[in-house]
Design a protein around this motif. Structure first.
Motif, PDB file in Angstrom:
ATOM      1  N   HIS A 164       0.819  -1.215   0.000  1.00  0.00           N
ATOM      2  CA  HIS A 164       0.000   0.000   0.000  1.00  0.00           C
ATOM      3  C   HIS A 164       0.854   1.267   0.000  1.00  0.00           C
ATOM      4  CE1 HIS A 164      -3.585   2.240   0.138  1.00  0.00           C
ATOM      5  NE2 HIS A 164      -3.610   2.500   1.438  1.00  0.00           N
ATOM      6  N   GLU A 165       2.098   1.140   0.366  1.00  0.00           N
ATOM      7  CA  GLU A 165       2.997   2.289   0.279  1.00  0.00           C
ATOM      8  C   GLU A 165       3.304   2.658  -1.169  1.00  0.00           C
ATOM      9  OE1 GLU A 165       6.395   1.161   2.508  1.00  0.00           O
ATOM     10  OE2 GLU A 165       5.442   1.459   4.475  1.00  0.00           O
ATOM     11  N   HIS A 166       3.143   1.689  -2.067  1.00  0.00           N
ATOM     12  CA  HIS A 166       3.459   1.902  -3.488  1.00  0.00           C
ATOM     13  C   HIS A 166       2.233   1.807  -4.392  1.00  0.00           C
ATOM     14  CE1 HIS A 166       7.717   1.567  -2.374  1.00  0.00           C
ATOM     15  NE2 HIS A 166       7.391   0.487  -1.682  1.00  0.00           N
ATOM     16  N   LEU A 167       1.154   1.200  -3.882  1.00  0.00           N
ATOM     17  CA  LEU A 167      -0.038   0.980  -4.699  1.00  0.00           C
ATOM     18  C   LEU A 167      -1.263   1.524  -3.968  1.00  0.00           C
ATOM     19  CD1 LEU A 167       0.596  -2.781  -5.643  1.00  0.00           C
ATOM     20  CD2 LEU A 167       1.130  -0.778  -7.062  1.00  0.00           C
ATOM     21  N   THR A 168      -2.317   1.846  -4.719  1.00  0.00           N
ATOM     22  CA  THR A 168      -3.591   2.195  -4.099  1.00  0.00           C
ATOM     23  C   THR A 168      -4.230   0.929  -3.546  1.00  0.00           C
ATOM     24  OG1 THR A 168      -4.908   1.848  -6.103  1.00  0.00           O
ATOM     25  CG2 THR A 168      -3.873   4.018  -5.814  1.00  0.00           C
ATOM     26  N   TRP A 169      -5.250   1.101  -2.713  1.00  0.00           N
ATOM     27  CA  TRP A 169      -5.914  -0.087  -2.173  1.00  0.00           C
ATOM     28  C   TRP A 169      -6.548  -0.914  -3.284  1.00  0.00           C
ATOM     29  CZ3 TRP A 169     -11.015  -1.243  -2.836  1.00  0.00           C
ATOM     30  CH2 TRP A 169     -11.890  -0.210  -3.195  1.00  0.00           C
ATOM     31  N   ARG A 170      -6.999  -0.252  -4.337  1.00  0.00           N
ATOM     32  CA  ARG A 170      -7.573  -0.986  -5.469  1.00  0.00           C
ATOM     33  C   ARG A 170      -6.509  -1.844  -6.152  1.00  0.00           C
ATOM     34  NH1 ARG A 170     -12.622   1.180  -7.133  1.00  0.00           N
ATOM     35  NH2 ARG A 170     -13.176   3.134  -6.081  1.00  0.00           N
ATOM     36  N   GLU A 171      -5.342  -1.292  -6.338  1.00  0.00           N
ATOM     37  CA  GLU A 171      -4.261  -2.041  -6.986  1.00  0.00           C
ATOM     38  C   GLU A 171      -3.770  -3.190  -6.106  1.00  0.00           C
ATOM     39  OE1 GLU A 171      -2.383   1.647  -9.635  1.00  0.00           O
ATOM     40  OE2 GLU A 171      -1.704   1.297  -7.577  1.00  0.00           O
ATOM     41  N   VAL A 172      -3.803  -2.995  -4.790  1.00  0.00           N
ATOM     42  CA  VAL A 172      -3.456  -4.086  -3.883  1.00  0.00           C
ATOM     43  C   VAL A 172      -4.436  -5.245  -4.063  1.00  0.00           C
ATOM     44  CG1 VAL A 172      -3.294  -4.780  -1.453  1.00  0.00           C
ATOM     45  CG2 VAL A 172      -2.350  -2.587  -2.189  1.00  0.00           C
ATOM     46  N   TYR A 173      -5.721  -4.918  -4.217  1.00  0.00           N
ATOM     47  CA  TYR A 173      -6.716  -5.968  -4.441  1.00  0.00           C
ATOM     48  C   TYR A 173      -6.501  -6.668  -5.792  1.00  0.00           C
ATOM     49  CZ  TYR A 173      -9.819  -5.528  -0.398  1.00  0.00           C
ATOM     50  OH  TYR A 173     -10.357  -5.594   0.874  1.00  0.00           O
ATOM     51  N   TYR A 174      -6.005  -5.962  -6.796  1.00  0.00           N
ATOM     52  CA  TYR A 174      -5.667  -6.615  -8.057  1.00  0.00           C
ATOM     53  C   TYR A 174      -4.597  -7.682  -7.831  1.00  0.00           C
ATOM     54  CZ  TYR A 174      -7.991  -2.688 -10.469  1.00  0.00           C
ATOM     55  OH  TYR A 174      -8.897  -1.755 -10.908  1.00  0.00           O
ATOM     56  N   VAL A 175      -3.596  -7.332  -7.049  1.00  0.00           N
ATOM     57  CA  VAL A 175      -2.513  -8.279  -6.752  1.00  0.00           C
ATOM     58  C   VAL A 175      -3.066  -9.490  -6.005  1.00  0.00           C
ATOM     59  CG1 VAL A 175      -0.352  -8.607  -5.479  1.00  0.00           C
ATOM     60  CG2 VAL A 175      -0.758  -6.472  -6.718  1.00  0.00           C
ATOM     61  N   PHE A 176      -3.939  -9.252  -5.039  1.00  0.00           N
ATOM     62  CA  PHE A 176      -4.501 -10.351  -4.264  1.00  0.00           C
ATOM     63  C   PHE A 176      -5.391 -11.251  -5.129  1.00  0.00           C
ATOM     64  CE2 PHE A 176      -4.255  -7.786  -0.049  1.00  0.00           C
ATOM     65  CZ  PHE A 176      -2.880  -7.985  -0.028  1.00  0.00           C
ATOM     66  N   ALA A 177      -6.136 -10.658  -6.045  1.00  0.00           N
ATOM     67  CA  ALA A 177      -6.962 -11.462  -6.956  1.00  0.00           C
ATOM     68  C   ALA A 177      -6.079 -12.373  -7.806  1.00  0.00           C
ATOM     69  CB  ALA A 177      -7.799 -10.547  -7.843  1.00  0.00           C
ATOM     70  N   ALA A 178      -4.961 -11.848  -8.264  1.00  0.00           N
ATOM     71  CA  ALA A 178      -4.025 -12.651  -9.056  1.00  0.00           C
ATOM     72  C   ALA A 178      -3.477 -13.812  -8.236  1.00  0.00           C
ATOM     73  CB  ALA A 178      -2.885 -11.772  -9.569  1.00  0.00           C
ATOM     74  N   ALA A 179      -3.237 -13.585  -6.939  1.00  0.00           N
ATOM     75  CA  ALA A 179      -2.727 -14.652  -6.075  1.00  0.00           C
ATOM     76  C   ALA A 179      -3.721 -15.806  -5.981  1.00  0.00           C
ATOM     77  CB  ALA A 179      -2.416 -14.097  -4.688  1.00  0.00           C
ATOM     78  N   HIS A 180      -5.007 -15.483  -5.908  1.00  0.00           N
ATOM     79  CA  HIS A 180      -6.021 -16.538  -5.842  1.00  0.00           C
ATOM     80  C   HIS A 180      -6.099 -17.320  -7.151  1.00  0.00           C
ATOM     81  CE1 HIS A 180      -8.028 -16.036  -1.921  1.00  0.00           C
ATOM     82  NE2 HIS A 180      -7.639 -14.785  -2.019  1.00  0.00           N
ATOM     83  N   LEU A 181      -5.983 -16.608  -8.265  1.00  0.00           N
ATOM     84  CA  LEU A 181      -6.073 -17.291  -9.558  1.00  0.00           C
ATOM     85  C   LEU A 181      -4.832 -18.109  -9.876  1.00  0.00           C
ATOM     86  CD1 LEU A 181      -7.762 -14.607 -11.857  1.00  0.00           C
ATOM     87  CD2 LEU A 181      -8.759 -16.746 -11.022  1.00  0.00           C
ATOM     88  N   LEU A 182      -3.663 -17.580  -9.571  1.00  0.00           N
ATOM     89  CA  LEU A 182      -2.413 -18.206  -9.984  1.00  0.00           C
ATOM     90  C   LEU A 182      -1.882 -19.223  -8.985  1.00  0.00           C
ATOM     91  CD1 LEU A 182      -0.585 -15.080 -11.457  1.00  0.00           C
ATOM     92  CD2 LEU A 182      -1.928 -16.816 -12.674  1.00  0.00           C
ATOM     93  N   LEU A 183      -2.235 -19.067  -7.711  1.00  0.00           N
ATOM     94  CA  LEU A 183      -1.700 -19.960  -6.689  1.00  0.00           C
ATOM     95  C   LEU A 183      -2.777 -20.839  -6.056  1.00  0.00           C
ATOM     96  CD1 LEU A 183       0.791 -17.503  -4.916  1.00  0.00           C
ATOM     97  CD2 LEU A 183       1.347 -19.330  -6.527  1.00  0.00           C
ATOM     98  N   CYS A 184      -3.812 -20.215  -5.510  1.00  0.00           N
ATOM     99  CA  CYS A 184      -4.827 -20.990  -4.796  1.00  0.00           C
ATOM    100  C   CYS A 184      -5.670 -21.863  -5.717  1.00  0.00           C
ATOM    101  CB  CYS A 184      -5.735 -20.050  -3.999  1.00  0.00           C
ATOM    102  SG  CYS A 184      -4.884 -19.126  -2.717  1.00  0.00           S
TER     103      CYS A 184
END
Length: 404
Positions: A164-184
């Motif tokens: 969040h120091e480098h990204l908006t909260w929306r962009e952080v959620y983009y990263v988290f969505a990718a984690a669910h698709l690519l890993l989980c």
């Protein structure tokens, strides 16, 4: 039929637990623990007071609680692996929907969908998967899983803050969505495929089952006390964790609040490691009673110590120990008391009540703090923790009163 015919049961269970551990860390880290570090930015963007943002989060937890019984039935019907695989997709879509929300109403809807998706992929589903495929060793496997997943807060509080120091909260959620698709998602689909035969055998009663210790005439009473205890613990756990940083700041510990907060995760892991190293000799009911006492004691320590740093550190450690044991009890106590048959639906109902209590906690605790102050609010949490211990102790009386 074994999932891995050429592997010993010990190695097989470790492989499955390790895979689930990865998805639980990501799941809890992205769907639960990430909210608090991002809440201030969310409130600022939508022009809300922080209380209203936590109120929206409470509403989303309430929705997930109401959905949990249905999820439990799906788990018993279709198998936990399939439900979790579908849930990974749902979690990613929900995070994206929240991140793309153009206004406050769609943001709240996105939060609700996120927490609905969480019921498909977090502990209740993961515990059920372990019970369905290896019921006779599920108690140990659940302890192993909670040991791994205990790192979720330790990892994702600082990870979310750093992102969040480098990204908006929306962009952080983009990263988290990718984690669910690519890993989980790949892990859950893999587990769904591997465990399909186990579930089909279980439905045909060809798998070994675990019988509960409660007699038939005490099942409803025992279930009521168990659900009550977990609901009370869920309330104080959610209230304290969601508001931990504001609580510490109000007590004059704002400069070290992050340090204190980071001790919670390792303490959770330590309690689960102790349970594991002791060979799980403590019965699930004993774990529930001890966890209630530890959590109540931790809050009492914080209330007594005030701005004393050592007291705050002791609070974080003791509270983490209690919370860690509580997580084990949530998965093992229903199995011990009621057995493995219908485990998914039973845990779903228990989770529903606990999540309803947890959903009210952030908003109710914020309201109490506003009108009564920090001291009375913490004192109320101590009383709630003691009430949870009493609820579990009443189950013990039911067992002692059972005919031989």
């Amino acid at each position: 039929m074994r999932t891995f015919p050429n592997l010993p049961l010990f190695t097989e269970s470790r492989l499955i637990v390790a895979a689930l551990g990865v998805t639980q860390i990501i799941g809890y880290g992205t769907l639960y623990y990430s909210f608090s570090p991002l809440a201030a930015s969310m409130a600022q963007e939508f022009g809300w007071a922080s209380d209203w943002v936590f109120g929206a989060f409470s509403a989303s937890l309430l929705a997930s609680g109401l959905a949990s019984p249905w999820v439990g039935r799906w788990i018993d019907t279709f198998g936990a692996g399939r439900v979790m695989a579908f849930g990974s997709i749902g979690a990613a879509v929900a995070l994206l929907a929240c991140a793309l929300a153009p206004n406050a109403i769609s943001f709240v809807i996105g939060l609700v969908v996120i927490e609905l998706a969480s019921t498909l992929v977090l502990y209740s589903a993961a515990f059920a998967l372990l019970v369905q495929i290896m019921p006779t060793i599920a108690k140990t496997s659940i302890t192993h899983l909670t040991l791994i997943a205990g790192f979720a807060s330790t990892i994702f509080w600082p990870v979310t803050t750093t992102l969040h120091e480098h990204l908006t909260w929306r962009e952080v959620y983009y990263v988290f969505a990718a984690a669910h698709l690519l890993l989980c998602m790949p892990i859950h689909f893999w587990l769904a495929r591997l465990t399909r035969n186990h579930h089909e055998l279980a439905l045909k009663a060809a798998m070994p089952i675990v019988k509960g210790t409660l007699p038939a005439d005490r099942l409803h009473t025992g279930f009521f006390f168990m659900v009550s205890g977990f609901a009370l613990l869920g309330f104080i756990n959610a209230a304290i964790l969601i508001h931990m940083l504001p609580i510490l700041t109000a007590l004059g510990l704002g400069s070290v609040s992050v340090l204190v907060g980071t001790l919670f995760g390792p303490a959770q892991v330590a309690s689960r490691l102790f349970s594991l190293m002791s060979g799980n000799k403590l019965q699930p009911l004993s774990l529930a009673i001890i966890s209630s006492g530890l959590m109540a004691s931790a809050i009492a320590i914080l209330l007594w110590s005030g701005s004393w740093l050592t007291g705050a550190l002791a609070f974080a450690i003791v509270f983490g120990l209690g919370s860690g044991l509580s997580s084990i009890a949530q998965g093992t106590l229903p199995l011990a008391l009621f057995g493995s048959m219908g485990y998914g639906e039973r845990v779903g109902k228990s989770t529903a009540v606990r999540l309803v209590a947890s959903s009210a906690a952030p908003f109710v605790f914020a309201f109490i703090m506003h009108w009564l102050g920090m001291g009375p609010s913490l004192a109320i949490c101590v009383v709630v923790g003691l009430m949870a211990a009493v609820s579990f102790a009443l189950i013990q009386l039911q067992l002692r009163a059972s005919p031989p």
